[in-house]
Design a protein around this motif. Sequence first.
Motif, short mmCIF file in Angstrom:
data_model
loop_
_atom_site.label_atom_id
_atom_site.label_comp_id
_atom_site.label_asym_id
_atom_site.label_seq_id
_atom_site.Cartn_x
_atom_site.Cartn_y
_atom_site.Cartn_z
N LEU A 269 7.26 9.75 8.83
CA LEU A 269 5.93 9.73 8.47
C LEU A 269 5.52 9.81 6.89
N THR A 270 4.20 8.95 6.87
CA THR A 270 3.85 8.68 5.40
C THR A 270 3.22 10.11 4.73
N THR A 271 3.20 9.95 3.38
CA THR A 271 2.70 10.99 2.64
C THR A 271 1.13 11.35 3.16
N SER A 272 0.32 10.35 3.34
CA SER A 272 -0.84 10.67 3.93
C SER A 272 -0.86 11.44 5.14
N PHE A 273 -0.12 11.17 6.04
CA PHE A 273 0.14 11.84 7.44
C PHE A 273 0.41 13.49 7.28
N TRP A 274 1.29 13.53 6.09
CA TRP A 274 1.78 15.07 5.76
C TRP A 274 0.51 15.77 5.08
N GLN A 275 -0.16 14.86 4.37
CA GLN A 275 -1.35 15.45 3.74
C GLN A 275 -2.58 16.11 4.66
N GLY A 276 -2.64 15.33 5.52
CA GLY A 276 -3.57 15.66 6.78
C GLY A 276 -3.14 16.93 7.59
N VAL A 277 -1.70 17.11 7.89
CA VAL A 277 -1.05 18.04 8.36
C VAL A 277 -1.26 19.31 7.78
N ILE A 278 -1.12 19.34 6.41
CA ILE A 278 -1.13 20.61 5.53
C ILE A 278 -2.89 20.91 5.56
N MET A 279 -3.86 20.01 5.48
CA MET A 279 -5.25 20.25 5.43
C MET A 279 -5.41 21.09 6.71
N VAL A 280 -5.02 20.51 7.71
CA VAL A 280 -5.09 21.33 9.24
C VAL A 280 -4.46 22.76 9.23
N THR A 281 -3.28 22.83 8.62
CA THR A 281 -2.51 24.21 8.67
C THR A 281 -3.43 25.02 7.61
N VAL A 282 -3.77 24.70 6.34
CA VAL A 282 -4.33 25.44 5.70
C VAL A 282 -5.54 25.92 5.98
N ALA A 283 -6.39 25.12 6.87
CA ALA A 283 -7.87 25.25 7.49
C ALA A 283 -7.55 26.55 8.52
#
Length: 308
Positions: A269-283
């Motif tokens: 998975l790309t860095t941008s993919f993981w960034q999106g996952v982290i955003m969902v988790t933090v939210a």
Amino acid sequence: MISHHKYTLAGCMAILLWSTIVGLIRNVTEQLGPIGGAAMIYTVSSVLLIVFVGAPKLKSFSAKYLILGGSLFVSYEICLSLALGMANDRIQAVEMGVINYLWPCLTVLLAVLVSNKPVNKLLYPALALSFVGVAWTVSGDQGLSVAQLMANVQTNPISYTLALTGAFLWAVYCNITRRLADGKNAITWFFIATAMVLWVKYCFSSEPPMVWSVGVGIDLLLVAIAMGGGYALWNIGIIGGNMIFLATMSYFTPVFSTFLSAMILDIELTTSFWQGVIMVTVASLLCWWLTRDKPQSSPDTELAEERV
């Protein structure tokens, strides 16, 4: 004290098992077909739930809970399994999993709207962050772009629609069943109903006959254990475990799920993919933090009792 830790450990194991579901469902549906594979998954899971959780008498549940709660549960499970199975590729299947994890934030939003209680105004930016995280994930390496987002969705609108619809359905389910279930759990019967609906759909579909092998059987058993075993362990966890800790851990499920799915499906998975996952988790964590009731059982503890 030791017994308390055992219950908490059981709940943690449930979270880890559920985190494998996205990858395992995709693995089976690639081999048995989106509909046939899902039907087999819920059939075997139902058998395991009967063995390890049991099937309480239907008379012990209210008709409203069985009909309304059951309909929402079955609809959600079908949306999720078909979204994963019908994804164009494995990376898109993991995207469906991320979209699915909008449900914690949506559950909090619906609970707030229904209760009419005053809430911290920071809740709404937190909710927006969850959707931005999903959009960031789906947009790909190009970054957040409406044009790129729409282009990606148009490659498989059915799967994206099913995944998003499923997230809303589960949010409604969590809010409704909390009021109708009266502390009881008809999860076994709901799984059986899901399997039956999928078999009917399979009979009227154009999917080719399922081709079996030892490997397919093992993969099917693994996902059934993850689903059925997860519910069984979660029931143990909520009996005497630390629900505040388990509720907190549950909000990290998008990260666990994405990581384990990438391992199971052998994808990078790309860095941008993981960034999106982290955003969902933090939210999700922010929504939990901003709406928790400190002195008593928080809405999120009740939420976590439904499903991770």
